[in-house]
Design a protein around this motif. Structure first.
Motif, PDB file in Angstrom:
ATOM      1  N   PHE A 124      32.768  13.816 112.973  1.00 47.07           N
ATOM      2  CA  PHE A 124      33.157  15.088 113.893  1.00 47.07           C
ATOM      3  C   PHE A 124      32.795  16.260 113.470  1.00 47.07           C
ATOM      4  O   PHE A 124      32.817  17.576 114.128  1.00 47.07           O
ATOM      5  N   GLY A 125      32.218  16.578 111.990  1.00 45.13           N
ATOM      6  CA  GLY A 125      31.663  17.902 111.683  1.00 45.13           C
ATOM      7  C   GLY A 125      32.888  18.473 110.907  1.00 45.13           C
ATOM      8  O   GLY A 125      33.728  17.845 110.328  1.00 45.13           O
ATOM      9  N   THR A 126      32.962  19.688 110.903  1.00 41.83           N
ATOM     10  CA  THR A 126      33.860  20.512 109.812  1.00 41.83           C
ATOM     11  C   THR A 126      34.979  20.746 110.448  1.00 41.83           C
ATOM     12  O   THR A 126      35.180  21.210 111.515  1.00 41.83           O
ATOM     13  N   THR A 127      36.185  20.541 109.919  1.00 43.91           N
ATOM     14  CA  THR A 127      37.578  20.704 110.445  1.00 43.91           C
ATOM     15  C   THR A 127      38.506  21.440 109.384  1.00 43.91           C
ATOM     16  O   THR A 127      38.306  21.663 108.277  1.00 43.91           O
ATOM     17  N   VAL A 128      39.356  22.367 110.154  1.00 39.02           N
ATOM     18  CA  VAL A 128      40.321  22.843 108.991  1.00 39.02           C
ATOM     19  C   VAL A 128      41.918  22.161 109.215  1.00 39.02           C
ATOM     20  O   VAL A 128      41.748  21.311 110.329  1.00 39.02           O
ATOM     21  N   VAL A 129      42.386  21.936 108.155  1.00 39.92           N
ATOM     22  CA  VAL A 129      43.502  20.997 108.007  1.00 39.92           C
ATOM     23  C   VAL A 129      44.806  21.747 107.511  1.00 39.92           C
ATOM     24  O   VAL A 129      44.673  22.599 106.493  1.00 39.92           O
ATOM     25  N   LEU A 130      45.930  21.479 108.149  1.00 41.25           N
ATOM     26  CA  LEU A 130      47.278  21.966 107.550  1.00 41.25           C
ATOM     27  C   LEU A 130      48.015  20.848 107.484  1.00 41.25           C
ATOM     28  O   LEU A 130      48.193  19.891 108.286  1.00 41.25           O
ATOM     29  N   GLY A 131      48.833  20.665 106.421  1.00 40.92           N
ATOM     30  CA  GLY A 131      49.706  19.525 106.218  1.00 40.92           C
ATOM     31  C   GLY A 131      50.845  20.279 105.178  1.00 40.92           C
ATOM     32  O   GLY A 131      50.807  21.211 104.536  1.00 40.92           O
ATOM     33  N   SER A 144      48.096  18.502 110.635  1.00 42.78           N
ATOM     34  CA  SER A 144      47.379  18.811 111.797  1.00 42.78           C
ATOM     35  C   SER A 144      46.012  19.305 111.684  1.00 42.78           C
ATOM     36  O   SER A 144      45.671  19.861 110.630  1.00 42.78           O
ATOM     37  N   ILE A 145      44.898  19.200 112.477  1.00 42.21           N
ATOM     38  CA  ILE A 145      43.498  19.299 112.301  1.00 42.21           C
ATOM     39  C   ILE A 145      42.794  19.833 113.464  1.00 42.21           C
ATOM     40  O   ILE A 145      43.379  19.210 114.672  1.00 42.21           O
ATOM     41  N   ARG A 146      41.678  20.736 113.255  1.00 44.82           N
ATOM     42  CA  ARG A 146      41.062  21.311 114.565  1.00 44.82           C
ATOM     43  C   ARG A 146      39.824  21.321 113.869  1.00 44.82           C
ATOM     44  O   ARG A 146      39.493  21.703 112.696  1.00 44.82           O
ATOM     45  N   LEU A 147      38.748  21.093 114.663  1.00 40.92           N
ATOM     46  CA  LEU A 147      37.419  21.463 114.631  1.00 40.92           C
ATOM     47  C   LEU A 147      37.107  23.130 114.508  1.00 40.92           C
ATOM     48  O   LEU A 147      37.771  23.657 115.186  1.00 40.92           O
ATOM     49  N   LEU A 148      36.335  23.230 113.697  1.00 36.83           N
ATOM     50  CA  LEU A 148      35.853  24.708 113.586  1.00 36.83           C
ATOM     51  C   LEU A 148      34.904  25.026 114.405  1.00 36.83           C
ATOM     52  O   LEU A 148      34.336  24.320 115.104  1.00 36.83           O
ATOM     53  N   PRO A 149      34.709  26.661 115.131  1.00 37.59           N
ATOM     54  CA  PRO A 149      35.542  27.357 114.551  1.00 37.59           C
ATOM     55  C   PRO A 149      36.871  27.485 115.119  1.00 37.59           C
ATOM     56  O   PRO A 149      37.158  27.063 116.541  1.00 37.59           O
ATOM     57  N   ILE A 150      37.911  28.203 114.668  1.00 38.36           N
ATOM     58  CA  ILE A 150      39.488  28.103 115.322  1.00 38.36           C
ATOM     59  C   ILE A 150      40.014  29.607 115.727  1.00 38.36           C
ATOM     60  O   ILE A 150      39.293  30.428 114.996  1.00 38.36           O
ATOM     61  N   THR A 151      40.485  29.596 116.801  1.00 37.95           N
ATOM     62  CA  THR A 151      41.079  30.854 117.100  1.00 37.95           C
ATOM     63  C   THR A 151      42.418  31.261 116.564  1.00 37.95           C
ATOM     64  O   THR A 151      42.975  30.224 116.338  1.00 37.95           O
ATOM     65  N   GLU A 152      43.018  32.346 116.924  1.00 34.31           N
ATOM     66  CA  GLU A 152      44.288  32.482 116.429  1.00 34.31           C
ATOM     67  C   GLU A 152      45.339  31.563 117.089  1.00 34.31           C
ATOM     68  O   GLU A 152      46.281  31.121 116.412  1.00 34.31           O
ATOM     69  N   LEU A 153      45.023  31.181 118.270  1.00 30.68           N
ATOM     70  CA  LEU A 153      45.831  30.548 119.391  1.00 30.68           C
ATOM     71  C   LEU A 153      45.824  29.291 118.627  1.00 30.68           C
ATOM     72  O   LEU A 153      46.863  28.189 118.633  1.00 30.68           O
ATOM     73  N   ASP A 154      44.665  28.878 118.352  1.00 31.87           N
ATOM     74  CA  ASP A 154      44.371  27.261 117.612  1.00 31.87           C
ATOM     75  C   ASP A 154      45.269  27.259 116.482  1.00 31.87           C
ATOM     76  O   ASP A 154      45.934  26.272 116.006  1.00 31.87           O
ATOM     77  N   ALA A 155      45.179  28.265 115.543  1.00 34.47           N
ATOM     78  CA  ALA A 155      45.913  28.308 114.091  1.00 34.47           C
ATOM     79  C   ALA A 155      47.136  28.034 114.552  1.00 34.47           C
ATOM     80  O   ALA A 155      48.048  27.400 113.671  1.00 34.47           O
ATOM     81  N   MET A 187      42.787  30.897 109.652  1.00 32.49           N
ATOM     82  CA  MET A 187      41.988  31.732 110.458  1.00 32.49           C
ATOM     83  C   MET A 187      40.716  32.245 109.200  1.00 32.49           C
ATOM     84  O   MET A 187      39.330  32.146 109.200  1.00 32.49           O
ATOM     85  N   ALA A 188      41.303  32.381 107.854  1.00 33.80           N
ATOM     86  CA  ALA A 188      40.704  32.702 106.812  1.00 33.80           C
ATOM     87  C   ALA A 188      39.492  31.632 106.349  1.00 33.80           C
ATOM     88  O   ALA A 188      38.594  31.903 105.917  1.00 33.80           O
ATOM     89  N   LEU A 189      40.145  30.358 106.269  1.00 29.52           N
ATOM     90  CA  LEU A 189      39.401  29.411 105.858  1.00 29.52           C
ATOM     91  C   LEU A 189      38.396  29.101 107.001  1.00 29.52           C
ATOM     92  O   LEU A 189      37.131  28.817 106.577  1.00 29.52           O
ATOM     93  N   SER A 190      38.636  29.021 107.992  1.00 31.21           N
ATOM     94  CA  SER A 190      37.687  28.882 109.204  1.00 31.21           C
ATOM     95  C   SER A 190      36.311  29.962 108.926  1.00 31.21           C
ATOM     96  O   SER A 190      35.340  29.642 109.002  1.00 31.21           O
ATOM     97  N   ASP A 191      36.795  31.164 108.732  1.00 26.42           N
ATOM     98  CA  ASP A 191      35.975  32.165 108.652  1.00 26.42           C
ATOM     99  C   ASP A 191      34.909  31.868 107.312  1.00 26.42           C
ATOM    100  O   ASP A 191      34.044  32.080 107.323  1.00 26.42           O
ATOM    101  N   ALA A 192      35.851  31.396 106.433  1.00 29.86           N
ATOM    102  CA  ALA A 192      34.945  31.096 105.094  1.00 29.86           C
ATOM    103  C   ALA A 192      33.932  30.062 105.289  1.00 29.86           C
ATOM    104  O   ALA A 192      32.872  30.082 104.863  1.00 29.86           O
TER     105      ALA A 192
END
Length: 226
Positions: A124-131, A144-155, A187-192
């Motif tokens: 799937f590629g790079t994702t950001v994860v929150l649990g 919950s998981i989203r593909l990068l990059p994410i917007t504030e709405l996604d977060a 968002m910071a993780l996504s940017d990094a």
């Protein structure tokens, strides 16, 4: 490598904890203040500045599995305790550990903990994860998981996707989680991850909620070997 988000042990290197934190804090991940020192005496000075109680950890590029090896000393309340802990940790270092130092940080406690991070999936590629983190992580597996990059709405939608919504509200006399601040960590993780193209994974575990605000206590970043 030492994190649940890690999937590429053969071609990767895990940064030391202080390097991992330096990289992520540059993008806005909030960390507690801490000091990197090299002697028990300097550890005591740092602890006095930070304020007791403190945590002292052995830090180094080749050190993973700190907890299993007993390389984390918690809840140290005075100079004598810090001296003993620092001396013990430095003597526990092995030649394989390479260059080591001591990390001195405040002893934070929170009734609510989350985990957040970056994971690279071959499919799937790079994702950001929150649990949900802490003792409940294994029991409820609320992620919950989203593909990068994410917007504030996604977060914000990632936060809303967690089933454990009561944890985000007022809880045991503490204020509700600042959802904007929690979203800003994602968002910071996504940017990094976007800026660090060789990043494979990043782990913030735990991400503690202190007075409603998220503070990352530990970080591990895994990068592709160049």
């Amino acid at each position: 490598s030492d994190g649940p988000m890690s999937t590429h042990p053969s071609t990767s290197v895990t940064l030391a904890e202080d390097q991992s934190k330096a990289l992520l804090s540059g993008f806005g991940v909030p960390f507690a203040p801490e000091a990197v020192v090299h002697s028990p005496a300097d550890a005591v000075s740092a602890a006095a500045t930070i304020g007791y109680p403190v945590v002292v950890k052995l830090n180094g590029e080749r050190i993973a599995h700190k907890t299993e090896r007993g390389l984390v000393k918690l809840n140290l309340g005075d100079a004598e305790a810090v001296t003993t802990a620092a001396t013990t940790l430095l003597s526990a270092a092995t030649p394989e550990d390479g260059d080591v130092s001591l990390l001195v940080a405040p002893m934070l406690s929170a009734t609510r903990e989350f985990i957040a991070g970056i994971s690279t999936d071959p499919q799937f590629g790079t994702t950001v994860v929150l649990g949900v983190g802490g003792v409940l992580t294994e029991a409820i597996a609320d992620v919950s998981i989203r593909l990068l990059p994410i917007t504030e709405l996604d977060a914000q939608s990632m936060i809303n996707d967690l089933r454990s919504q009561p944890l985000l509200g007022e809880f045991r006399g503490e204020p509700a989680v600042d959802r904007h601040a929690l979203g800003a960590v994602l968002m910071a993780l996504s940017d990094a991850a976007a800026a660090t193209t060789h990043m494979l994974s990043a782990d913030l575990n735990p991400l503690m909620i202190v007075d409603g605000m998220p503070i990352a206590v530990d970080a591990l970043v895994e990068v592709r070997e160049s």
